[in-house]
Design an enzyme around this catalytic site. Sequence first.
Site, PDB file in Angstrom:
ATOM      1  N   HIS A 262      14.896 -55.537 -32.931  1.00 15.37           N
ATOM      2  CA  HIS A 262      14.331 -56.876 -33.167  1.00 15.37           C
ATOM      3  C   HIS A 262      15.200 -57.682 -34.146  1.00 15.37           C
ATOM      4  O   HIS A 262      15.625 -58.795 -33.845  1.00 15.37           O
ATOM      5  CB  HIS A 262      12.910 -56.715 -33.731  1.00 15.37           C
ATOM      6  CG  HIS A 262      12.209 -58.007 -34.035  1.00 15.37           C
ATOM      7  ND1 HIS A 262      11.295 -58.566 -33.191  1.00 15.37           N
ATOM      8  CD2 HIS A 262      12.299 -58.856 -35.094  1.00 15.37           C
ATOM      9  CE1 HIS A 262      10.846 -59.708 -33.712  1.00 15.37           C
ATOM     10  NE2 HIS A 262      11.438 -59.902 -34.873  1.00 15.37           N
ATOM     11  N   GLU A 263      15.461 -57.111 -35.306  1.00 18.18           N
ATOM     12  CA  GLU A 263      16.220 -57.852 -36.323  1.00 18.18           C
ATOM     13  C   GLU A 263      17.644 -58.132 -35.857  1.00 18.18           C
ATOM     14  O   GLU A 263      18.222 -59.159 -36.211  1.00 18.18           O
ATOM     15  CB  GLU A 263      16.213 -57.100 -37.670  1.00 18.18           C
ATOM     16  CG  GLU A 263      14.835 -56.856 -38.289  1.00 18.18           C
ATOM     17  CD  GLU A 263      13.969 -58.104 -38.452  1.00 18.18           C
ATOM     18  OE1 GLU A 263      14.516 -59.206 -38.645  1.00 18.18           O
ATOM     19  OE2 GLU A 263      12.720 -57.974 -38.364  1.00 18.18           O
TER      20      GLU A 263
HETATM   21 ZN    ZN Z   1      11.233 -61.751 -35.981  1.00 16.20          ZN
END
Ligand code: ZN
Length: 497
Positions: A262-263
């Site tokens: 995600h990051e």
């Molecule tokens: Zn986010």
Amino acid sequence: MKEEAMKRIKAWQDEIKAYQLALTTMSYDRLTVAPENGIDYYSEQAAYLSGVLYSIQTDPDIEKTLNELKSEELNAEQKRMIELHLKDFDRLKRIPKDDYVAYQKLCQVSEKKWEEAKIKKDYSIFEPYLLQVIAAQKKFCALRDATKEPYDILLDDYEEGMDQKKYDAFFALIKEKLLPLIHEITLKQDALRTDFLEGSWDIEKQKQMMKVLQKYLNFDPSWGYMGISAHPFTSCFSHNDVRITNAYHENMLLSSIFSLIHETGHAIYEHQIPEAYEGTVLCNVSMGIHESQSRMYENNLGRRMSFWNRNYDELVSLWPDRLKDIDQETFVRAVNSAKPSLIRTEADELTYPVHILIRYEIEKGIFDGSVDCRRLEETWNQKMKEYLGITVPDTSQGILQDVHWSDGSFGYFPTYALGSAYAAQFINAMQKDIDIDTALAYQDMASIQKWQKERIHCYGASIPSLQIIENATGESFNPQYYIEYLYNKYRDLYQIK
Ligand code: ZN
């Protein structure tokens, strides 16, 4: 006149950049490595720098120059830049400075009270401060534009061009299509195996897996860095210095894996925004598009079978005893499993938008008066029961779970669900140009990232987000892609006819 004025604006932007870099660095440092007892001293200095930055950002001479520039002949980027700067001025200047400063202080206290209330599981500690924050936000909205509905003003702050009418249509689809599906899946919990994910997963080995994934995702140490913090986040120092963080939990293997993916989606975006926009308002991209890039990595790519063609072998080699009898398909099905749960940040892809729906309905009701602000906790618990069938056992796992309302960030939550919907539409368009499964199976993130750069990242904030969607996908925002994606995927996964 024009050249002179542009020079002044450039010098003003350079000054802002320097303060912002200092504050970003300090904040990242505090959230990752700073010892607990240094917080008070840090907070004082950070508040001082923020105050100086505020004065620079609201310099009336600069506002005058920006207004004069509007009548000059400018290119599209310059026009957009001035429009965005003036919008910021407008946001700040209508609120009297005393009120603004008092509000900042209120938010600091409110955040502390929220933390205390969460630890003690007692909403009544936080409630009076939350009510004050709400009252202040209502007052500010009236000062900013009394002709608009307050919540529309706030929604537009977080996602330019969005309002209640558009979000209502979006969330109506989620209610109509996804809620019945979630109820069906709740009854079919034994359709997927997830038992093998239980137990403890050595953190040193989890860290080794991060190295594998970072390499796979082209998160390169020449411009990116990963630290550790309580909650994962991404922080952009400059486009060649993007820092992410991760959190490790011994009893949750998937948490660090999908947080990293995600990051990294956020980080690649920041890294690929044109260098020419560095440090200017044209880098301040929309929250919705930002979240679309991270969710696209986490869900639309990271939970695909082809993503794990190479990565699953690496995972098995780290835990051969635990995983050698679990085949890749069983693993991938498990990482896609869905089940109603209490906590938004840990929710699966299918139930996640319902957590946002609940927050949206409450926020909307706060600002149009249809929700009684003295009954927010009950309202929250009722909606959790109604939509997800869950009884909230204590308030820290209910209304107190998120920090957002303590500092008045109303209108922020909806962008999280919007990002997932944008992502589905982007993936649909990308699929027409690239064979995504082949790219993932052969560790070719470069061609996916090239597509993102050319279709999405190249714009920075030089055009509004809804325009980026149109340019990238050839049609205006259409939440149907998201609904269909989830609907088909989960009916298939849980064999629902
Ligand atoms: Zn986010």
